[in-house]
Design a protein around this motif. Structure first.
Motif, mmCIF file in Angstrom:
data_model
loop_
_atom_site.group_PDB
_atom_site.id
_atom_site.type_symbol
_atom_site.label_atom_id
_atom_site.label_comp_id
_atom_site.label_asym_id
_atom_site.label_seq_id
_atom_site.Cartn_x
_atom_site.Cartn_y
_atom_site.Cartn_z
ATOM 1 N N PHE A 485 0.457 45.575 -37.308
ATOM 2 C CA PHE A 485 -0.514 45.792 -36.223
ATOM 3 C C PHE A 485 -1.715 46.583 -36.728
ATOM 4 C CE2 PHE A 485 -2.008 48.755 -32.911
ATOM 5 C CZ PHE A 485 -2.457 47.858 -31.957
ATOM 6 N N LEU A 486 -1.468 47.665 -37.448
ATOM 7 C CA LEU A 486 -2.566 48.486 -37.949
ATOM 8 C C LEU A 486 -3.395 47.744 -38.995
ATOM 9 C CD1 LEU A 486 -0.874 52.005 -38.182
ATOM 10 C CD2 LEU A 486 -2.618 51.255 -36.548
ATOM 11 N N MET A 487 -2.725 46.984 -39.882
ATOM 12 C CA MET A 487 -3.478 46.199 -40.863
ATOM 13 C C MET A 487 -4.412 45.211 -40.164
ATOM 14 S SD MET A 487 -1.002 45.237 -44.076
ATOM 15 C CE MET A 487 0.472 44.831 -43.127
ATOM 16 N N ASN A 488 -3.884 44.486 -39.206
ATOM 17 C CA ASN A 488 -4.691 43.495 -38.482
ATOM 18 C C ASN A 488 -5.907 44.134 -37.824
ATOM 19 O OD1 ASN A 488 -3.322 41.080 -38.984
ATOM 20 N ND2 ASN A 488 -1.858 41.424 -37.317
ATOM 21 N N ASN A 489 -5.686 45.230 -37.136
ATOM 22 C CA ASN A 489 -6.763 45.852 -36.362
ATOM 23 C C ASN A 489 -7.784 46.550 -37.245
ATOM 24 O OD1 ASN A 489 -6.281 45.826 -33.159
ATOM 25 N ND2 ASN A 489 -4.317 45.729 -34.209
ATOM 26 N N ILE A 490 -7.328 47.252 -38.266
ATOM 27 C CA ILE A 490 -8.280 47.928 -39.160
ATOM 28 C C ILE A 490 -9.115 46.899 -39.907
ATOM 29 C CG2 ILE A 490 -8.526 49.436 -41.172
ATOM 30 C CD1 ILE A 490 -5.962 50.867 -40.233
ATOM 31 N N LEU A 491 -8.487 45.816 -40.360
ATOM 32 C CA LEU A 491 -9.238 44.776 -41.059
ATOM 33 C C LEU A 491 -10.279 44.151 -40.133
ATOM 34 C CD1 LEU A 491 -9.751 43.044 -43.536
ATOM 35 C CD2 LEU A 491 -7.989 41.459 -42.717
ATOM 36 N N TYR A 492 -9.915 43.925 -38.875
ATOM 37 C CA TYR A 492 -10.871 43.359 -37.914
ATOM 38 C C TYR A 492 -12.083 44.281 -37.759
ATOM 39 C CZ TYR A 492 -12.657 41.228 -33.633
ATOM 40 O OH TYR A 492 -13.457 40.621 -32.707
ATOM 41 N N ILE A 493 -11.817 45.574 -37.663
ATOM 42 C CA ILE A 493 -12.898 46.557 -37.549
ATOM 43 C C ILE A 493 -13.790 46.498 -38.789
ATOM 44 C CG2 ILE A 493 -13.418 49.029 -37.474
ATOM 45 C CD1 ILE A 493 -10.818 49.366 -35.813
ATOM 46 N N VAL A 494 -13.165 46.497 -39.965
ATOM 47 C CA VAL A 494 -13.921 46.462 -41.226
ATOM 48 C C VAL A 494 -14.786 45.207 -41.308
ATOM 49 C CG1 VAL A 494 -13.694 46.219 -43.734
ATOM 50 C CG2 VAL A 494 -12.327 47.920 -42.519
ATOM 51 N N GLN A 495 -14.215 44.070 -40.935
ATOM 52 C CA GLN A 495 -14.970 42.821 -41.012
ATOM 53 C C GLN A 495 -16.165 42.832 -40.072
ATOM 54 O OE1 GLN A 495 -11.744 40.118 -40.197
ATOM 55 N NE2 GLN A 495 -11.505 39.563 -42.360
ATOM 56 N N LYS A 496 -16.001 43.347 -38.867
ATOM 57 C CA LYS A 496 -17.117 43.415 -37.926
ATOM 58 C C LYS A 496 -18.217 44.347 -38.430
ATOM 59 C CE LYS A 496 -15.930 40.611 -34.675
ATOM 60 N NZ LYS A 496 -16.762 39.440 -34.339
ATOM 61 N N VAL A 497 -17.811 45.411 -39.095
ATOM 62 C CA VAL A 497 -18.793 46.339 -39.664
ATOM 63 C C VAL A 497 -19.510 45.697 -40.842
ATOM 64 C CG1 VAL A 497 -19.070 48.522 -40.911
ATOM 65 C CG2 VAL A 497 -17.620 48.424 -38.866
ATOM 66 N N LYS A 498 -18.727 45.096 -41.715
ATOM 67 C CA LYS A 498 -19.269 44.556 -42.953
ATOM 68 C C LYS A 498 -20.188 43.359 -42.716
ATOM 69 C CE LYS A 498 -17.506 43.758 -47.622
ATOM 70 N NZ LYS A 498 -17.875 42.362 -47.864
ATOM 71 N N ASP A 499 -19.871 42.561 -41.698
ATOM 72 C CA ASP A 499 -20.617 41.335 -41.449
ATOM 73 C C ASP A 499 -21.797 41.521 -40.499
ATOM 74 O OD1 ASP A 499 -18.762 40.133 -43.050
ATOM 75 O OD2 ASP A 499 -17.565 39.323 -41.403
ATOM 76 N N SER A 500 -22.216 42.741 -40.287
ATOM 77 C CA SER A 500 -23.323 42.989 -39.356
ATOM 78 C C SER A 500 -24.134 44.193 -39.835
ATOM 79 C CB SER A 500 -22.775 43.260 -37.952
ATOM 80 O OG SER A 500 -22.096 44.517 -37.916
#
Length: 649
Positions: A485-500
């Protein structure tokens, strides 16, 4: 010689007569005084003996001129007893020659009054005043009628067609916000959560508010009314018609007259549409309507700066106040996170329009109100942002995601803040005075002092989200699912930050730290999930070397490993890791830990069981089988291993 003398005498007499006539004419004196003056003049020079006849003749000519002009005005007066009057009460556009004749008659009377040719005659002067009153009443009616008949309806299709649209949206496949997260707004199941950013008008957009041909006629009427001292009536007539026209423009633009109480009772979806229309209306007002109205006033009243300003302000005041009333109602309304983007749009568009308002409008009250509404919208935006921060921090749903997937809160918050970046400049100015809010992050990031106010608040917001997710992960009894759960959510946060643009605000160091956290959770996942299975593949406790190990112990080890693997397979095929790269990396990590250990254990001890009966009952899988089965993990579809006995057993 005598002829020459007579000629010179006649020429001199003409000059003396003209001079005396001009002197008497320039003196605004009663008739009796004028006659006395003429007697005095004639006593000085016998050449002035017939000046009285000449002046009387001039008076007769003036009377004829006045009578002719008066007749025209009376003929046009629909209230007179003249039977032909109604025939001449048609709009001027239908009878331009008669309109010209009428204006010439007005000019004639005004000129006679200015030249003082009739001021000594009280009777004619009274008639002149009456004629002027009739004429001004008529001109005021015509002025209004021409304004009304020549008003050009606002072409909203053309205006909106010139708008460059910018759309910002939450991806449609991001999923829906669960009922427990209604405080974070609604997500349309088909379109995702959608926010349409404002639109911009082209720099060269210009519209005619009045038919160009009518402007000349309006100016001619306005000139006569102002010269006659009827500027007040002219201003009132112009302002009342143009106010109604601007009110109609608001209707066309979709801006209704609503009280503050009515606005605050509107449900969100309907209010959102009204806010969008208001934003476009303010843009069109500042860039098109007010400029057009100002230009129209300049054309019609170009002879008087003060009248131009009064007309424009009287016309525009009510229109602008209606726009501002809606802005004020939104600013003081209930705050909720879904309103923030639209409030920021309203703030931005009013901030852009304010310099135009201040440049064109001299009414200090209107300008002061506009500034007050702008400040109110700014406070509403800040307050709504704080509400959102608190909502993220305090969201306390106790329903865990069954497959360890990305939490709706994570999706919503990250898409929300991704959109907020588009308002970075505005939010930096609004949040500048609230920098102490980020004091709790002093130990979070060494680069905090170099960050903008908005970036600091974003960091605080995402930190609140991370803390909330950490609490939600504790709802899982299974430690491996907790880590997933934490891997999924932290990665989602990172991707949204990185891609914008968020990446530029938060920095590379922030991203590196979160990637490190994902690796730590992956390690914890392996330890929590696969330790028991790997313990089955250890040499300890099997009762000897590879040649003389206890078959009972070996059978138990293989049975235990099979049971562990099958249980993991059954459970974790149902778990979901949406990101393909993370999913593949996890499978590789598992494979690197499990497959070599299984292959080694099987190589050392497998031969002792394979020669016996029912070997397939214990050695169910080859290393290659296990590798293939690992490819089914984290797909979100629960599967069960139905073992088929291996050949030769």
């Amino acid at each position: 010689m005598a002829t020459t003398t007579t000629s010179l005498g006649t020429g001199g007499e003409d000059r003396v007569m003209a001079t005396a006539q001009q002197i008497v004419k320039s003196l605004n004196t009663p008739k009796e005084v004028r006659e006395d003056m003429l007697l005095i003049f004639s006593s000085f020079d016998n050449r002035l003996s017939n000046i009285s006849d000449l002046i009387n003749d001039d008076s007769k000519k003036t009377g004829v001129r006045f009578d002719a002009a008066e007749k025209v005005i009376l003929r046009w007066d629909s209230s007179s007893s003249n039977p032909d009057a109604s025939r001449h009460s048609l709009p001027w556009e239908d009878s331009p020659d008669e309109a010209t004749e009428y204006l010439s008659a007005v000019d004639e009377i005004l000129q006679l009054v200015v030249d003082m040719s009739i001021r000594s005659n009280n009777e004619i002067m009274d008639r002149a005043e009456t004629a002027i009153q009739m004429a001004m009443s008529r001109l005021e009616d015509e002025f209004r009628l021409i304004l009304i008949r020549n008003t050009v309806p606002l072409d909203s299709d053309r205006l909106y067609g010139s708008i460059r649209r910018v759309s910002l949206s939450f991806a449609a496949n991001e999923g829906e916000i669960d009922e427990e997260f209604e405080s974070f707004g609604e997500v349309d199941s088909e379109r995702g959560c959608f926010h349409e950013r404002g639109a911009s008008l082209g720099d060269d957009l210009c519209v005619d508010l009045i038919n160009a041909d009518a402007v000349v006629e309006l100016k001619e009427i306005a000139d006569r009314m102002i010269r006659s001292g009827y500027e007040k009536e002219c201003v009132q007539g112009y302002s009342s018609v143009r106010r109604d026209a601007l009110d109609e423009c608001l209707v066309i633009l979709g801006v209704e007259k609503l009280s503050i109480e009515e606005v605050q009772k509107i449900e969100w979806r309907a209010l959102d549409e009204k806010m969008k229309k208001w934003i476009q209306a303010v843009k069109i007002t500042a860039r098109v309507l007010l400029n057009g109205e100002k230009r129209l006033c300049d054309q019609i009243f170009n002879g008087s700066d003060s009248i131009k300003e009064i007309c424009f302000n009287e016309t525009a005041k009510g229109y602008i106040m209606q726009l501002l009333n809606f802005g004020e109602a939104v600013a003081i309304g209930k705050r909720s996170s879904e309103k923030l983007f639209r409030i920021l749009d309203m703030y931005d568009v009013l901030a852009d329009a304010l310099p135009d308002f201040e440049m064109m409008i001299i009414d200090e009250f209107v300008c002061s109100e506009a500034k007050g509404v702008l400040a109110g919208l700014g406070d509403a935006a800040k307050g709504t942002f704080v509400e959102f921060e608190n909502a993220v921090k305090n969201e306390a749903s106790k329903k865990p995601m069954q497959k360890g997937e990305i939490h709706p809160l994570t999706r919503y918050v990250m898409n929300y803040v991704k959109l907020l970046v588009d308002y970075c400049e505005t939010l930096n100015s609004l949040l500048e005075s609230d920098e102490d809010e980020a004091d709790g992050l002093r130990n979070e990031d060494s680069e905090l002092d170099t960050m903008t106010p908005f970036a600091k608040r974003l960091l605080l917001l995402i930190s609140s989200l991370e803390s909330n997710l950490e609490e939600k992960s504790k709802l899982y009894e299974d430690g491996a699912l907790h880590c997933t759960f934490l891997m999924n959510n932290i990665l989602y946060i990172v991707q949204k930050v990185k891609d914008s643009e968020l990446g530029k605000l938060l920095g590379d160091n922030w991203v590196r730290k979160r990637r490190g956290q994902i690796r730590q959770h992956a390690t914890s996942y392996l330890r929590a999930c696969w330790t028991k299975a790997l313990n089955c593949l250890k040499d300890e406790g099997v009762g000897g070397s590879s040649n003389n190990a206890s078959k009972v112990a070996l059978k138990e080890r293989f049975k235990s490993f099979n049971a562990c693997f099958e249980e993991i397979y059954r459970i974790q095929t149902a778990w979901k890791v949406p990101d393909p790269q993370l999913r593949e990396e996890l499978r590789i990590s598992i494979s690197e830990k499990v497959i070599p250990a299984y292959r080694s254990f099987m190589g050392r001890f497998g031969s002792q069981l394979e020669s016996g009966r029912h070997a397939g009952k214990y050695i169910k899988y080859t290393p290659e089988d296990l590798e293939n089965y690992l490819l089914d993990l984290f797909e979100g579809s629960p599967l069960v291993l139905h073992h088929m006995r291996r050949k030769g057993t």
